[in-house]
Design a protein around this motif. Sequence first.
Motif, PDB file in Angstrom:
ATOM      1  N   ALA A 129       0.826  -1.216   0.000  1.00  0.00           N
ATOM      2  CA  ALA A 129       0.000   0.000   0.000  1.00  0.00           C
ATOM      3  C   ALA A 129       0.855   1.258   0.000  1.00  0.00           C
ATOM      4  O   ALA A 129       0.533   2.245  -0.664  1.00  0.00           O
ATOM      5  CB  ALA A 129      -0.944  -0.010   1.204  1.00  0.00           C
ATOM      6  N   VAL A 130       1.950   1.222   0.765  1.00  0.00           N
ATOM      7  CA  VAL A 130       2.863   2.373   0.815  1.00  0.00           C
ATOM      8  C   VAL A 130       3.551   2.567  -0.534  1.00  0.00           C
ATOM      9  O   VAL A 130       3.646   3.691  -1.056  1.00  0.00           O
ATOM     10  CB  VAL A 130       3.905   2.193   1.933  1.00  0.00           C
ATOM     11  CG1 VAL A 130       4.979   3.274   1.858  1.00  0.00           C
ATOM     12  CG2 VAL A 130       3.230   2.209   3.301  1.00  0.00           C
ATOM     13  N   HIS A 167      -5.196  -7.663   5.043  1.00  0.00           N
ATOM     14  CA  HIS A 167      -4.377  -8.521   4.163  1.00  0.00           C
ATOM     15  C   HIS A 167      -4.644  -8.325   2.677  1.00  0.00           C
ATOM     16  O   HIS A 167      -4.237  -9.152   1.868  1.00  0.00           O
ATOM     17  CB  HIS A 167      -4.544 -10.004   4.524  1.00  0.00           C
ATOM     18  CG  HIS A 167      -4.351 -10.293   5.968  1.00  0.00           C
ATOM     19  ND1 HIS A 167      -5.136 -11.153   6.683  1.00  0.00           N
ATOM     20  CD2 HIS A 167      -3.450  -9.796   6.852  1.00  0.00           C
ATOM     21  CE1 HIS A 167      -4.745 -11.188   7.949  1.00  0.00           C
ATOM     22  NE2 HIS A 167      -3.716 -10.372   8.068  1.00  0.00           N
ATOM     23  N   PHE A 168      -5.282  -7.228   2.276  1.00  0.00           N
ATOM     24  CA  PHE A 168      -5.470  -6.924   0.864  1.00  0.00           C
ATOM     25  C   PHE A 168      -4.327  -6.053   0.358  1.00  0.00           C
ATOM     26  O   PHE A 168      -3.943  -5.077   1.016  1.00  0.00           O
ATOM     27  CB  PHE A 168      -6.789  -6.177   0.629  1.00  0.00           C
ATOM     28  CG  PHE A 168      -8.025  -6.998   0.837  1.00  0.00           C
ATOM     29  CD1 PHE A 168      -8.463  -7.868  -0.142  1.00  0.00           C
ATOM     30  CD2 PHE A 168      -8.741  -6.901   2.024  1.00  0.00           C
ATOM     31  CE1 PHE A 168      -9.613  -8.636   0.051  1.00  0.00           C
ATOM     32  CE2 PHE A 168      -9.890  -7.653   2.224  1.00  0.00           C
ATOM     33  CZ  PHE A 168     -10.320  -8.527   1.237  1.00  0.00           C
ATOM     34  N   LYS A 169      -3.817  -6.377  -0.809  1.00  0.00           N
ATOM     35  CA  LYS A 169      -2.839  -5.523  -1.470  1.00  0.00           C
ATOM     36  C   LYS A 169      -3.610  -4.466  -2.271  1.00  0.00           C
ATOM     37  O   LYS A 169      -4.335  -4.804  -3.199  1.00  0.00           O
ATOM     38  CB  LYS A 169      -1.930  -6.350  -2.383  1.00  0.00           C
ATOM     39  CG  LYS A 169      -1.013  -7.297  -1.631  1.00  0.00           C
ATOM     40  CD  LYS A 169      -0.130  -8.079  -2.583  1.00  0.00           C
ATOM     41  CE  LYS A 169       0.804  -9.001  -1.813  1.00  0.00           C
ATOM     42  NZ  LYS A 169       1.646  -9.808  -2.719  1.00  0.00           N
ATOM     43  N   VAL A 170      -3.418  -3.215  -1.886  1.00  0.00           N
ATOM     44  CA  VAL A 170      -4.222  -2.136  -2.461  1.00  0.00           C
ATOM     45  C   VAL A 170      -3.331  -1.089  -3.120  1.00  0.00           C
ATOM     46  O   VAL A 170      -2.358  -0.627  -2.526  1.00  0.00           O
ATOM     47  CB  VAL A 170      -5.089  -1.450  -1.376  1.00  0.00           C
ATOM     48  CG1 VAL A 170      -6.019  -0.427  -2.017  1.00  0.00           C
ATOM     49  CG2 VAL A 170      -5.890  -2.486  -0.594  1.00  0.00           C
ATOM     50  N   ALA A 171      -3.698  -0.734  -4.347  1.00  0.00           N
ATOM     51  CA  ALA A 171      -3.068   0.395  -5.034  1.00  0.00           C
ATOM     52  C   ALA A 171      -4.118   1.487  -5.156  1.00  0.00           C
ATOM     53  O   ALA A 171      -5.300   1.189  -5.371  1.00  0.00           O
ATOM     54  CB  ALA A 171      -2.559  -0.023  -6.410  1.00  0.00           C
ATOM     55  N   ASN A 172      -3.719   2.730  -4.992  1.00  0.00           N
ATOM     56  CA  ASN A 172      -4.709   3.800  -5.205  1.00  0.00           C
ATOM     57  C   ASN A 172      -4.187   4.807  -6.215  1.00  0.00           C
ATOM     58  O   ASN A 172      -2.975   5.077  -6.283  1.00  0.00           O
ATOM     59  CB  ASN A 172      -5.123   4.440  -3.878  1.00  0.00           C
ATOM     60  CG  ASN A 172      -4.103   5.389  -3.306  1.00  0.00           C
ATOM     61  OD1 ASN A 172      -3.932   6.501  -3.809  1.00  0.00           O
ATOM     62  ND2 ASN A 172      -3.409   4.972  -2.243  1.00  0.00           N
ATOM     63  N   VAL A 173      -5.100   5.312  -7.004  1.00  0.00           N
ATOM     64  CA  VAL A 173      -4.746   6.170  -8.137  1.00  0.00           C
ATOM     65  C   VAL A 173      -5.559   7.461  -8.088  1.00  0.00           C
ATOM     66  O   VAL A 173      -6.791   7.428  -8.111  1.00  0.00           O
ATOM     67  CB  VAL A 173      -5.029   5.451  -9.475  1.00  0.00           C
ATOM     68  CG1 VAL A 173      -4.644   6.337 -10.657  1.00  0.00           C
ATOM     69  CG2 VAL A 173      -4.300   4.107  -9.529  1.00  0.00           C
ATOM     70  N   PRO A 174      -4.890   8.613  -7.998  1.00  0.00           N
ATOM     71  CA  PRO A 174      -5.619   9.888  -8.009  1.00  0.00           C
ATOM     72  C   PRO A 174      -6.120  10.218  -9.416  1.00  0.00           C
ATOM     73  O   PRO A 174      -5.435   9.953 -10.402  1.00  0.00           O
ATOM     74  CB  PRO A 174      -4.559  10.899  -7.556  1.00  0.00           C
ATOM     75  CG  PRO A 174      -3.255  10.293  -7.975  1.00  0.00           C
ATOM     76  CD  PRO A 174      -3.435   8.808  -7.889  1.00  0.00           C
ATOM     77  N   LEU A 175      -7.313  10.755  -9.497  1.00  0.00           N
ATOM     78  CA  LEU A 175      -7.863  11.171 -10.784  1.00  0.00           C
ATOM     79  C   LEU A 175      -7.818  12.692 -10.868  1.00  0.00           C
ATOM     80  O   LEU A 175      -8.452  13.392 -10.075  1.00  0.00           O
ATOM     81  CB  LEU A 175      -9.299  10.656 -10.941  1.00  0.00           C
ATOM     82  CG  LEU A 175      -9.458   9.131 -10.956  1.00  0.00           C
ATOM     83  CD1 LEU A 175     -10.924   8.749 -11.083  1.00  0.00           C
ATOM     84  CD2 LEU A 175      -8.634   8.498 -12.073  1.00  0.00           C
ATOM     85  N   VAL A 176      -7.034  13.182 -11.815  1.00  0.00           N
ATOM     86  CA  VAL A 176      -6.824  14.623 -12.003  1.00  0.00           C
ATOM     87  C   VAL A 176      -7.088  14.940 -13.468  1.00  0.00           C
ATOM     88  O   VAL A 176      -6.539  14.266 -14.361  1.00  0.00           O
ATOM     89  CB  VAL A 176      -5.375  15.027 -11.636  1.00  0.00           C
ATOM     90  CG1 VAL A 176      -5.194  16.525 -11.746  1.00  0.00           C
ATOM     91  CG2 VAL A 176      -5.025  14.526 -10.227  1.00  0.00           C
ATOM     92  N   PRO A 177      -7.924  15.948 -13.770  1.00  0.00           N
ATOM     93  CA  PRO A 177      -8.271  16.246 -15.170  1.00  0.00           C
ATOM     94  C   PRO A 177      -7.063  16.457 -16.085  1.00  0.00           C
ATOM     95  O   PRO A 177      -7.096  16.082 -17.256  1.00  0.00           O
ATOM     96  CB  PRO A 177      -9.108  17.529 -15.060  1.00  0.00           C
ATOM     97  CG  PRO A 177      -9.681  17.480 -13.683  1.00  0.00           C
ATOM     98  CD  PRO A 177      -8.652  16.805 -12.828  1.00  0.00           C
ATOM     99  N   GLU A 178      -5.995  17.025 -15.531  1.00  0.00           N
ATOM    100  CA  GLU A 178      -4.831  17.336 -16.357  1.00  0.00           C
ATOM    101  C   GLU A 178      -3.930  16.131 -16.610  1.00  0.00           C
ATOM    102  O   GLU A 178      -2.995  16.217 -17.417  1.00  0.00           O
ATOM    103  CB  GLU A 178      -3.995  18.435 -15.689  1.00  0.00           C
ATOM    104  CG  GLU A 178      -4.677  19.800 -15.618  1.00  0.00           C
ATOM    105  CD  GLU A 178      -5.700  19.907 -14.513  1.00  0.00           C
ATOM    106  OE1 GLU A 178      -6.469  20.900 -14.527  1.00  0.00           O
ATOM    107  OE2 GLU A 178      -5.749  19.018 -13.638  1.00  0.00           O
TER     108      GLU A 178
END
Length: 275
Positions: A129-130, A167-178
């Motif tokens: 996650a980090v 115990h979930f492997k999580v990726a997070n992605v920011p949504l930016v118009p540009e």
Amino acid sequence: MDKSITIYVLSDSIGETGEQVARAAVSQFNPEKYEVRRFPYITVEEQIREVFEEAKEERSIVIYTIVIEKLRNFVIKMGKEYNIPVIDLMTPTLDALEEVLGYEPKRESGLIRKLDEKYFRKVEAVEFAVKYDDGKDTRGIKKADIVLVGVSRTSKTPLSMYLAHKHFKVANVPLVPEVPAPNELFEKDVKRVFGLIANPFKLNEIRQERLKSLGLNNNANYASIERINLELEYSKKIMEKLNCTVIDVSNKAVEETAGIVIDYMKKNFGEEMID
């Protein structure tokens, strides 16, 4: 007088505890020669009988950490039959705990190993996650159990960390118009992607507080309603294109949102994936 001894360690798990106790105990006697032979993963009586057949040929004792009652009783029986001392390391402790706690032990083999495995899976998930927080490396999208997408301050990072502790492997992605959404997002199994949205006025409050904490002017474009609405509209279009599950986090605690995500994961991938 022969001062050599062989200590047989039987376990329905790895047997490390029994071996350590055996070595610690024998060191108090300093025999001329000794050997500790470990027999892990004992599951049937025949394995136990074979050990005693071997042990009867030499000066020996048997130490065991077996919690399955049928096998434990068979060790005791073999000890009497072959006149070999047997030492039960687990039962006295289990009996004492049962007396104090007021309920019976599970008597399942290998539980401590399972706990260790769960711990290391948690550590691995937190490190994941980090590493793949805030879209730092889009390669994480392919590897992730769960992918979170959303605009800034929709609790992507805290939710990622909470799910990592499950115990979930999580990726997070920011949504930016540009910034175009990464291609990897559109290649991911949609059932593993969750879009986070929030009320624009709620986001406005959160972003203003964020700017204050950074010592910046809270009138910056980042916190303006116009900018937030623009970002939310863009994020909703991306989520529609992904056809992912969308969760409004405006009035939800992280734990509540996590519960929704986990319920979806159970529904789509089965209970067995959840610890």
